[in-house]
Enzyme design. Structure first.
Site, PDB file in Angstrom:
ATOM      1  CG  HIS A  57     -89.901 -78.008 -61.885  1.00 51.88           C
ATOM      2  ND1 HIS A  57     -90.675 -79.146 -61.953  1.00 51.88           N
ATOM      3  CD2 HIS A  57     -88.722 -78.308 -62.489  1.00 51.88           C
ATOM      4  CE1 HIS A  57     -89.995 -80.090 -62.577  1.00 51.88           C
ATOM      5  NE2 HIS A  57     -88.814 -79.609 -62.908  1.00 51.88           N
ATOM      6  NE  ARG A  58     -90.041 -72.555 -55.655  1.00 52.10           N
ATOM      7  CZ  ARG A  58     -88.982 -72.321 -54.916  1.00 52.10           C
ATOM      8  NH1 ARG A  58     -88.133 -71.367 -55.245  1.00 52.10           N
ATOM      9  NH2 ARG A  58     -88.760 -73.039 -53.837  1.00 52.10           N
ATOM     10  CB  ALA A  59     -91.621 -70.020 -63.988  1.00 49.97           C
ATOM     11  NE  ARG A  60     -93.398 -77.383 -66.104  1.00 52.95           N
ATOM     12  CZ  ARG A  60     -92.328 -78.161 -66.058  1.00 52.95           C
ATOM     13  NH1 ARG A  60     -91.368 -78.019 -66.945  1.00 52.95           N
ATOM     14  NH2 ARG A  60     -92.206 -79.081 -65.133  1.00 52.95           N
ATOM     15  NE  ARG A  61     -95.075 -75.375 -58.355  1.00 46.91           N
ATOM     16  CZ  ARG A  61     -93.850 -75.597 -57.912  1.00 46.91           C
ATOM     17  NH1 ARG A  61     -93.201 -76.674 -58.279  1.00 46.91           N
ATOM     18  NH2 ARG A  61     -93.275 -74.754 -57.083  1.00 46.91           N
ATOM     19  CD  GLU A  69     -90.489 -75.407 -50.106  1.00 50.91           C
ATOM     20  OE1 GLU A  69     -89.931 -75.257 -49.001  1.00 50.91           O
ATOM     21  OE2 GLU A  69     -90.173 -74.753 -51.113  1.00 50.91           O
TER      22      GLU A  69
END
Length: 196
Positions: A57-61, A69
């Site tokens: 998810h982090r890599a896609r944002r 958070e």
């Protein structure tokens, strides 16, 4: 009361709901004038597999999105991000509710001595979340799982979780202008202009 600019995206595991919500946020935030605040509710990976999911998810944002958070205080996180111009993306209610009902490191107390549900602050937190969404001036996109389509789960705590998430999803859907159900990566409009 005006209807908030709220979009609700539901779906099962790996249905494409997070990716779809991120695409909606990208479309909203076409310039720095409307940035995105991504409110993540998965605070603790717990194991290597879940850590890999979080990393995916982090890599896609996009790197320029502001990341918050949020633990149990999701309503406050939404209120803090709500400046009237930032697109707020909450991913997801499913993990947030799990953290509220069964906080990390705590044993859930399912019943008291009279066999009644044990008191907790779940209802108060859901009320606060609903109020924060209803008051929002910024566009908000909320992601959640639809988990109530299978068999009735075994175990009182699991049944409680499924019931509470179903109730929470209904409350958010009632507030939302648009509700989309993701099925196999395809958006199915449940509520909104395209549903007519």
């Amino acid at each position: 009361m005006t209807t908030p600019d709220l979009t609700f995206v539901l779906g099962g595991a790996r249905s494409g709901k997070s990716r779809y919500a991120e695409q909606l946020a990208l479309a909203r935030a076409s310039s720095p004038a409307q940035p995105v605040t991504y409110i993540a509710t998965a605070l603790d990976a717990g194991d290597d597999e879940f850590a890999a999911r979080i990393a995916h998810h982090r890599a896609r944002r996009p790197a320029h999105w502001r990341i918050v958070e949020a633990g149990a205080e999701l309503a406050q996180a939404i209120a803090d991000a709500d400046d009237g111009r930032t697109c707020i993306l909450v991913d997801c209610l499913t993990l947030w509710l799990a953290n509220v009902i069964c906080p990390a490191g705590a044993e859930p107390t399912e019943r008291n001595e009279r066999n009644e549900p044990a008191p907790d602050d779940c209802a108060a937190r859901m009320d606060a979340l609903e109020a924060a969404l209803a008051r929002a001036r910024s566009p908000v996109i909320v992601v959640s799982n639809e988990i109530g389509m299978g068999v009735v789960p075994m175990g009182a705590m699991t049944r409680r979780y499924v019931d509470e998430l179903g109730r929470l999803n209904q409350r958010v859907a009632a507030l939302a202008r648009e509700v989309t159900m993701m099925v196999a990566g395809l958006p199915m409009t449940v509520k909104g202009e395209r549903a007519r």
